[in-house]
Design an enzyme around this catalytic site. Structure first.
Site, PDB file in Angstrom:
ATOM      1  N   ASP A 155     -12.058  51.743  28.462  1.00 49.33           N
ATOM      2  CA  ASP A 155     -11.141  52.503  29.310  1.00 49.33           C
ATOM      3  C   ASP A 155      -9.788  52.609  28.611  1.00 49.33           C
ATOM      4  O   ASP A 155      -9.297  51.629  28.044  1.00 49.33           O
ATOM      5  CB  ASP A 155     -10.994  51.799  30.663  1.00 49.33           C
ATOM      6  CG  ASP A 155     -10.380  52.697  31.720  1.00 49.33           C
ATOM      7  OD1 ASP A 155     -11.072  53.026  32.706  1.00 49.33           O
ATOM      8  OD2 ASP A 155      -9.192  53.070  31.577  1.00 49.33           O
ATOM      9  N   ASN A 163     -16.424  54.116  41.928  1.00 50.77           N
ATOM     10  CA  ASN A 163     -15.740  54.916  42.940  1.00 50.77           C
ATOM     11  C   ASN A 163     -16.388  56.294  43.084  1.00 50.77           C
ATOM     12  O   ASN A 163     -16.720  56.924  42.072  1.00 50.77           O
ATOM     13  CB  ASN A 163     -14.274  55.092  42.540  1.00 50.77           C
ATOM     14  CG  ASN A 163     -13.556  53.760  42.362  1.00 50.77           C
ATOM     15  OD1 ASN A 163     -13.801  52.819  43.117  1.00 50.77           O
ATOM     16  ND2 ASN A 163     -12.689  53.669  41.367  1.00 50.77           N
ATOM     17  N   GLN A 188     -11.950  57.898  43.165  1.00 53.60           N
ATOM     18  CA  GLN A 188     -12.521  58.560  41.984  1.00 53.60           C
ATOM     19  C   GLN A 188     -11.549  59.603  41.463  1.00 53.60           C
ATOM     20  O   GLN A 188     -11.137  60.493  42.215  1.00 53.60           O
ATOM     21  CB  GLN A 188     -13.873  59.215  42.317  1.00 53.60           C
ATOM     22  CG  GLN A 188     -14.558  59.795  41.085  1.00 53.60           C
ATOM     23  CD  GLN A 188     -15.941  60.366  41.367  1.00 53.60           C
ATOM     24  OE1 GLN A 188     -16.330  60.552  42.512  1.00 53.60           O
ATOM     25  NE2 GLN A 188     -16.679  60.658  40.308  1.00 53.60           N
ATOM     26  N   HIS A 216     -17.389  51.038  36.257  1.00 52.25           N
ATOM     27  CA  HIS A 216     -16.388  50.210  35.571  1.00 52.25           C
ATOM     28  C   HIS A 216     -16.953  48.815  35.324  1.00 52.25           C
ATOM     29  O   HIS A 216     -17.480  48.179  36.250  1.00 52.25           O
ATOM     30  CB  HIS A 216     -15.137  50.046  36.442  1.00 52.25           C
ATOM     31  CG  HIS A 216     -14.364  51.297  36.689  1.00 52.25           C
ATOM     32  ND1 HIS A 216     -13.240  51.632  35.965  1.00 52.25           N
ATOM     33  CD2 HIS A 216     -14.528  52.301  37.596  1.00 52.25           C
ATOM     34  CE1 HIS A 216     -12.749  52.781  36.425  1.00 52.25           C
ATOM     35  NE2 HIS A 216     -13.507  53.204  37.417  1.00 52.25           N
ATOM     36  N   HIS A 257     -19.261  57.177  36.715  1.00 50.77           N
ATOM     37  CA  HIS A 257     -18.980  56.092  35.771  1.00 50.77           C
ATOM     38  C   HIS A 257     -18.953  54.780  36.519  1.00 50.77           C
ATOM     39  O   HIS A 257     -18.513  54.710  37.667  1.00 50.77           O
ATOM     40  CB  HIS A 257     -17.662  56.312  35.018  1.00 50.77           C
ATOM     41  CG  HIS A 257     -16.506  56.666  35.886  1.00 50.77           C
ATOM     42  ND1 HIS A 257     -16.331  57.919  36.427  1.00 50.77           N
ATOM     43  CD2 HIS A 257     -15.456  55.923  36.331  1.00 50.77           C
ATOM     44  CE1 HIS A 257     -15.226  57.940  37.153  1.00 50.77           C
ATOM     45  NE2 HIS A 257     -14.681  56.741  37.121  1.00 50.77           N
TER      46      HIS A 257
HETATM   47  P1  5GP Z   1     -11.923  56.328  38.495  1.00 51.69           P
HETATM   48  O1  5GP Z   1     -10.602  56.137  39.157  1.00 51.69           O
HETATM   49  O2  5GP Z   1     -12.370  57.774  38.489  1.00 51.69           O
HETATM   50  O3  5GP Z   1     -12.986  55.413  39.034  1.00 51.69           O
HETATM   51  O4  5GP Z   1     -11.715  55.868  37.006  1.00 51.69           O
HETATM   52  C1  5GP Z   1     -11.426  56.722  35.955  1.00 51.69           C
HETATM   53  C2  5GP Z   1     -11.116  55.830  34.757  1.00 51.69           C
HETATM   54  O5  5GP Z   1     -11.245  56.599  33.585  1.00 51.69           O
HETATM   55  C3  5GP Z   1      -9.719  55.240  34.775  1.00 51.69           C
HETATM   56  O6  5GP Z   1      -9.811  53.821  34.675  1.00 51.69           O
HETATM   57  C4  5GP Z   1      -9.043  55.865  33.548  1.00 51.69           C
HETATM   58  O7  5GP Z   1      -8.179  54.968  32.900  1.00 51.69           O
HETATM   59  C5  5GP Z   1     -10.225  56.234  32.682  1.00 51.69           C
HETATM   60  N1  5GP Z   1     -10.033  57.415  31.850  1.00 51.69           N
HETATM   61  C6  5GP Z   1      -9.616  58.648  32.259  1.00 51.69           C
HETATM   62  N2  5GP Z   1      -9.593  59.518  31.215  1.00 51.69           N
HETATM   63  C7  5GP Z   1     -10.014  58.811  30.136  1.00 51.69           C
HETATM   64  C8  5GP Z   1     -10.176  59.179  28.751  1.00 51.69           C
HETATM   65  O8  5GP Z   1      -9.940  60.301  28.330  1.00 51.69           O
HETATM   66  N3  5GP Z   1     -10.622  58.191  27.915  1.00 51.69           N
HETATM   67  C9  5GP Z   1     -10.893  56.924  28.351  1.00 51.69           C
HETATM   68  N4  5GP Z   1     -11.326  56.035  27.443  1.00 51.69           N
HETATM   69  N5  5GP Z   1     -10.726  56.555  29.650  1.00 51.69           N
HETATM   70  C10 5GP Z   1     -10.296  57.489  30.520  1.00 51.69           C
END
Ligand code: 5GP
Ligand code: ZN
Length: 137
Positions: free
Chosen positions: A32, A88, A95, A103, A101
């Site tokens: 991440d 999420n 999300q 985590h 995805h």
């Molecule tokens: P969500 O809130 O959708 O469950 O989590 C999205 C996650 O994706 C976040 O922890 C954010 O830091 C990560 N993320 C978003 N864009 C990118 C990216 O371009 N590269 C990487 N490695 N992580 C990303």
């Protein structure tokens, strides 16, 4: 299938360089970019699915064994003290990227993170009503 406007499709399929810790024919697992803790990684299916509701069963069935394997490896290599799996679905649930995805979050004593909810205190009647709603009574 991948989606042309989806950043995680591009990361999962190597169209954009990323820090991959594991890859097989179905998944890419990447660090991440804004980690909660050291080693925070994301299991990304190569095939696009918006969220859990949309995830094919055959892909879903492979995710927990993979999560277990990587949680074990991350815990050993990073000397973590515990582990959270977080997933999420939809905006109200946090999300922010609409490609499924999971985590993988190694936890460390006193890491200062908090991945918890505020417990509520429904009555027995309210819990029974919820149970009946779920069961369709
Ligand atoms: P969500 O809130 O959708 O469950 O989590 C999205 C996650 O994706 C976040 O922890 C954010 O830091 C990560 N993320 C978003 N864009 C990118 C990216 O371009 N590269 C990487 N490695 N992580 C990303
Ligand atoms: Zn996608």
């Amino acid at each position: 299938m991948t989606k042309s406007d989806c950043i995680f499709c591009k990361l999962a399929n190597g169209e954009i360089p990323t820090r991959s810790i594991y890859e097989d024919e179905d998944f890419n697992v990447i660090l991440d970019m804004n980690p909660a803790t050291k080693g925070h990684a994301l299991i990304l299916p190569k095939q696009h699915a918006d969220n859990l509701y949309d995830l094919p069963d055959d892909v879903a069935a492979k995710i927990l064994p993979l999560a277990k394997k990587l949680a074990t490896k991350l815990t050993e290599t990073l000397k973590a003290d515990g582990f959270n799996l977080v997933q999420n679905n939809k905006e109200c649930a946090g999300q922010t990227v609409n490609h499924f995805h999971l985590h993988l979050i190694p936890r460390y004593e006193n890491d200062g993170q908090r991945i918890l909810w505020n417990p509520t205190t429904p009555s027995a009647e309210e819990l029974d009503a919820t149970l009946n709603t779920i069961k369709g009574n």
